[in-house]
Design an enzyme around this catalytic site. Structure first.
Site, PDB file in Angstrom:
ATOM      1  CB  ALA A  13      -0.983   3.792  40.807  1.00 26.15           C
ATOM      2  CD  GLU A  61      -0.444   0.305  33.446  1.00 27.87           C
ATOM      3  OE1 GLU A  61      -1.307   0.645  32.615  1.00 27.87           O
ATOM      4  OE2 GLU A  61       0.461  -0.498  33.193  1.00 27.87           O
ATOM      5  CB  SER A  70       1.353   9.014  33.603  1.00 34.25           C
ATOM      6  OG  SER A  70       1.387   9.542  34.909  1.00 34.25           O
ATOM      7  CB  CYS A  83      -4.332   9.818  42.934  1.00 36.19           C
ATOM      8  SG  CYS A  83      -2.735   9.358  42.231  1.00 36.19           S
ATOM      9  CD  GLU A  98       4.917  11.261  35.279  1.00 31.74           C
ATOM     10  OE1 GLU A  98       5.686  10.706  36.065  1.00 31.74           O
ATOM     11  OE2 GLU A  98       3.975  10.674  34.708  1.00 31.74           O
TER      12      GLU A  98
END
Length: 407
Positions: A248, A251, A253, A358, A367
């Protein structure tokens, strides 16, 4: 048996046919028509209710009477590792197990790991950009393969303490496993997912054993040592947590950056953004996530009889929040199909809501902001040359996104 009642009069499959490549390529007009007809509708193709409005999707995500009920795949002899990687993860568990796992994982996450990574993320982003598009270049480059894909993999690998020599293994394993979340899998892809699950789990088990013997300044060490009173992660829970963070964690990001960059580059009137302004960059990153969401479907199951978003659900009945539809609901977002880099407020649901919000959202946001600031700070006149979408609906993203440093 199909459900009955006013909400079932519209079959969402008639307006959202996920076997149609055109729908998968651009679902938004279809999602809008479905939302206009019914904020919640039965989808006969998927065999689930789907919530398309922001309010209905939010209710699905937050209602405690709905749960993440993992259905083990059979035969167990083939799917054993894949099954426990999900059943023992924080994503596919419910209270009280979910509460315990999230508390332990959040405790490890909260020890400054994300904050300490910012300088390193900036260094990694600049290094990747130097390699695929040196400053002063005029040559087009693939912003997915050279920049968006490797950055979150490197970040998550550093966070967990994966040795540099092994980092090339992570993305292929992850891509094979998450392909199982799509609705059009092949038998070959299912076989690849089983193999990737076994190899990924074995690798993390070995790495965790190494950290138990020789602790390091990384999140995996903290997960190995994580305790809350007399409680700690079991061996399988630890491995499942690390695999989930790797899957997670990158993917979303990769897809969030690629989708958002494409939206930015194809906007009719591109509004300049000062990426030297942290607040402006943060707003731009949030619009990346809203306008073309990396995750489009999050499913839950009624644990007891409940009325949710105006629909009566019997125990065991499934309902999914269509996040891409919710994030373009005109009741919440003015001119929702327009990419608005300064949109504020921006209450999108790209990271979910409720107890399954999340856990890696702060890292994903960091990020994304660093990736955007680094790329657009170097190439403010970036132009799109070529794009190729992945043929997937649930996890929406790009295979290729070729850009030119200048017009």
């Amino acid at each position: 048996m199909s459900p009955s009642g006013p909400s079932a009069e519209v079959d969402a499959a008639d307006l959202l046919d996920l076997s149609d490549p055109a729908v998968v390529a651009d679902p938004y007009p279809h999602l809008a028509r479905l939302r206009e007809r019914a904020p919640v509708a039965w989808h006969s193709g998927l065999g689930v209710w789907v919530a398309t409005s922001h309010a209905a999707a939010g209710a699905v995500l937050r209602d405690r009477r709905l749960g993440r009920v993992f259905r083990p795949r059979t035969p167990e002899s083939d799917w054993g590792t894949f099954n426990w990687l999900h059943a023992d993860s924080v994503l596919d568990s419910e209270p009280p197990k979910h509460t315990r796992l999230r508390r332990l994982v959040a405790g490890a996450f909260g020890r400054g790991h994300v904050a300490r990574l910012q300088p390193r993320i900036e260094e990694l982003a600049a290094g990747l950009l130097d390699a695929c598009a040196p400053e002063g270049t005029t040559e087009p480059f693939d912003a997915i393969a050279g920049y968006a894909e490797p950055l979150p993999v490197l970040v998550i690998a550093e966070l967990l303490g994966v040795p540099e020599a092994d980092r090339h293994l992570l993305r292929p394993w992850s891509q094979a496993i998450v392909r199982m979340y799509e609705v059009d899998r092949t038998q070959q892809e299912e076989a690849q997912a089983r193999q990737a699950s076994a190899e990924f789990a074995a690798y993390v088990e070995d790495l965790a054993s190494e950290r138990a013997r020789r602790p390091g300044p990384d999140l995996l060490t903290d997960l190995v040592q994580a305790r809350d009173g007399g409680d700690r992660l079991s061996g399988r829970e630890l491995v499942a947590t690390a695999v989930l963070l790797l899957n997670a964690g990158h993917e979303a990001s990769v897809n969030g950056f690629g989708n958002g960059l494409h939206s930015w580059l194809t906007a009719g009137q591109r509004v300049p953004v000062d990426v030297g302004d942290d607040a402006a960059t943060a707003r731009l990153a949030e619009e990346f996530l809203r306008h073309d969401s990396p995750l489009h479907l999050f499913e839950r199951t009624a644990k007891e009889g409940a009325e949710v978003a105006g629909v009566r659900l019997e125990p065991g009945v499934r309902i999914a929040a269509l996040l891409g539809a919710a994030n373009r609901d005109p009741a919440v977002f003015a001119d929702p199909d327009r990419f608005a880099p300064g949109r504020d407020p921006n209450p999108h649901l790209a990271f979910g809501a409720g107890i399954h919000f999340c856990i890696g959202a702060p890292l994903a946001r960091l990020e994304l902001q660093v990736a955007v600031r680094t790329l657009l700070g170097r190439f403010p006149g970036l132009e799109l040359v070529e794009s190729q979408r992945r043929p997937t609906f649930v996890l929406r993203g790009f295979e290729r996104l070729v850009v030119s440093p200048r017009a």
